[in-house]
Design a protein around this motif. Structure first.
Motif, PDB file in Angstrom:
ATOM      1  N   LEU A 169      20.898 -24.917 132.166  1.00 38.88           N
ATOM      2  CA  LEU A 169      20.518 -25.780 133.280  1.00 38.88           C
ATOM      3  C   LEU A 169      21.734 -26.541 133.791  1.00 38.88           C
ATOM      4  CD1 LEU A 169      17.003 -27.212 132.331  1.00 38.88           C
ATOM      5  CD2 LEU A 169      17.575 -25.465 134.025  1.00 38.88           C
ATOM      6  N   LEU A 170      22.556 -27.050 132.859  1.00 41.19           N
ATOM      7  CA  LEU A 170      23.809 -27.708 133.217  1.00 41.19           C
ATOM      8  C   LEU A 170      24.874 -27.217 132.245  1.00 41.19           C
ATOM      9  CD1 LEU A 170      22.547 -31.363 133.816  1.00 41.19           C
ATOM     10  CD2 LEU A 170      23.181 -29.685 135.575  1.00 41.19           C
ATOM     11  N   LEU A 171      25.904 -26.584 132.758  1.00 41.64           N
ATOM     12  CA  LEU A 171      26.931 -26.022 131.887  1.00 41.64           C
ATOM     13  C   LEU A 171      27.699 -27.113 131.155  1.00 41.64           C
ATOM     14  CD1 LEU A 171      28.408 -23.542 130.833  1.00 41.64           C
ATOM     15  CD2 LEU A 171      29.842 -23.593 132.891  1.00 41.64           C
ATOM     16  N   SER A 172      27.955 -28.230 131.830  1.00 40.69           N
ATOM     17  CA  SER A 172      28.709 -29.311 131.182  1.00 40.69           C
ATOM     18  C   SER A 172      27.974 -29.819 129.943  1.00 40.69           C
ATOM     19  CB  SER A 172      28.951 -30.460 132.168  1.00 40.69           C
ATOM     20  OG  SER A 172      27.727 -30.933 132.715  1.00 40.69           O
ATOM     21  N   ARG A 173      26.663 -29.942 130.021  1.00 37.79           N
ATOM     22  CA  ARG A 173      25.880 -30.385 128.866  1.00 37.79           C
ATOM     23  C   ARG A 173      25.917 -29.353 127.748  1.00 37.79           C
ATOM     24  NH1 ARG A 173      23.610 -34.818 127.063  1.00 37.79           N
ATOM     25  NH2 ARG A 173      21.520 -33.924 126.854  1.00 37.79           N
ATOM     26  N   ALA A 174      25.864 -28.086 128.112  1.00 41.57           N
ATOM     27  CA  ALA A 174      25.930 -27.022 127.105  1.00 41.57           C
ATOM     28  C   ALA A 174      27.280 -27.022 126.400  1.00 41.57           C
ATOM     29  CB  ALA A 174      25.681 -25.667 127.756  1.00 41.57           C
ATOM     30  N   LEU A 175      28.307 -27.512 127.082  1.00 43.72           N
ATOM     31  CA  LEU A 175      29.640 -27.624 126.493  1.00 43.72           C
ATOM     32  C   LEU A 175      29.800 -28.922 125.707  1.00 43.72           C
ATOM     33  CD1 LEU A 175      31.749 -26.242 129.491  1.00 43.72           C
ATOM     34  CD2 LEU A 175      31.239 -25.074 127.331  1.00 43.72           C
TER      35      LEU A 175
END
Length: 390
Positions: free
Chosen positions: A229-235
């Motif tokens: 949903l949000l790549l930054s959060r997954a990182l």
């Protein structure tokens, strides 16, 4: 129906020349396919530049938009709707908690974020070389490409550009005068260039130390495009400002600026606004997209994207330097500057994609695409590359 040449002539007679002549006039879309005015079918590997995340005419979105429009279409932001509130709740939860401002596009979402940075009491921004954040004056001020910027200068200041991925340069640039650092987890328009491992975490650490905001532009990378949903959060990073748009509405114009922590309290009544932002129909489209994404599609994006990257790399073609990106945002990096010619050849054979740089092919198809859909493209690619020698 008018023929394609007639439609192109009519287009050029009445449309400002902002985009050049259209390559095709499309009249219908279904799933991963488009049809032009002559009845030819194409496989859409661009999805309206990463917008049509569920493909064309997805029944869940059609039903949601039609039902909402039959019930309540527009009310202005003096009032609220349940669809708007629900979509805001879901986006805030995806960001780890926060508050949402709705807009109509990625550029408008970034414009809202830009204004929020000014409410910190600081004015300096640090942006990335190679960045693209939109065409409004504020979004353009943090966009690096000179040909986009220079005709419209002076732009809102003051902005310092640093090399993307260079932690040392970022540390040098960020001090207690900086309001925010803005970056894309993957630079799409620059050729699908991912941030190096650990760069977002370093940016989070550097901005926190200086009391500056971290602004993650996820207009292209977010809402399932990279399998999250949000790549930054997954990182592992929670930004203060996160902007999304493109795939959120599956073609219906909707964008959002999500603020977390103290940044969520910066905006007060009268500080910003939007006539159409977050209207019930746009919100219904966004909720329908999230419903489908959360029903197993994110895992599909990871699997198909990884398969595609491996398949193209496995061609071992001398013109292919590699494949970069994540999920179904992929850049095929070439050893020669022939990407625009490959795009033309592919289009002539029924495949839609684009070349954000002369040596990069961008593939950003509807997220519902399968390995079987992509296999003919992989098989055809060597032939197109070899024809560029002619």
């Amino acid at each position: 129906m008018s023929g394609e040449n007639d439609l192109k002539s009519r287009y050029q007679a009445v449309m400002m020349n902002a985009f050049g002549p259209p390559r095709k006039v499309f009249v219908r879309g279904e799933g991963i396919h488009l049809w032009d005015a002559g009845g030819k079918r194409y496989v859409d590997l661009l999805a309206g530049i990463a917008v049509n995340s569920l493909g064309h005419g997805h029944p869940a979105v059609v039903e949601a938009v039609t039902s909402q429009l039959n019930t309540l279409g527009h009310i202005s932001n003096f009032f609220a709707s349940e669809a708007q509130i629900r979509l805001a709740e879901r986006l805030a939860a995806a960001a780890g908690g926060g508050k949402v401002f709705f807009a109509n596009s990625g550029a408008e979402a970034n414009e809202a974020a830009f204004k929020l940075t000014r409410l910190t009491g600081r004015t300096r921004l640090v942006a990335m070389e190679g960045s693209f954040h939109g065409r409004t004056m504020g979004a353009l001020a943090v966009t690096h490409t000179a040909k986009y910027r220079e005709p419209f200068e002076p732009l809102p200041g003051d902005v310092t550009f640093v090399p993307f991925g260079d932690v040392s340069a970022l540390e040098t640039a960020v001090d207690e005068t900086v309001a925010a650092v803005v970056l894309e987890p993957i630079q799409g328009e620059s050729g699908v260039i991912p941030a190096p491992d650990g760069y977002l975490a370093a940016a989070r650490r550097i901005t926190s130390r200086a009391g500056a905001l971290l602004w993650a532009d996820e207009v292209q990378t977010g809402i399932g495009r990279c399998g999250e949903l949000l790549l930054s959060r997954a990182l592992g990073v929670t930004a203060d400002l996160i902007t999304v748009a493109k795939g959120l509405g599956n073609g219906f114009p909707v964008g959002a600026c999500i603020a977390t922590g103290a940044a969520a309290e910066l905006l007060t009544p009268g500080g910003h606004g939007s006539t159409f932002g977050g209207n019930p129909v746009a919100a219904a489209a966004g909720n329908a997209v999230l419903d489908v994404l959360e029903d197993g599609l994110l895992a599909h994006v990871h699997r198909v994207g990884d398969w595609f990257a491996a398949a193209v790399t496995g061609l071992h073609h001398p013109d292919v330097a590699g494949v970069r990106g994540a999920g179904l945002l992929r850049g095929i990096v070439l050893n020669r500057e022939v990407a625009p010619r490959v795009v033309e050849l592919a289009l002539s054979q029924g495949w839609v994609l684009n070349a954000p740089r002369p040596d990069v092919l961008r593939v950003a198809p509807p997220l519902i695409i399968t390995e079987a859909d992509l296999e003919p493209f992989v098989n055809a690619l060597p032939g197109w590359l070899e024809r560029t020698d002619a």
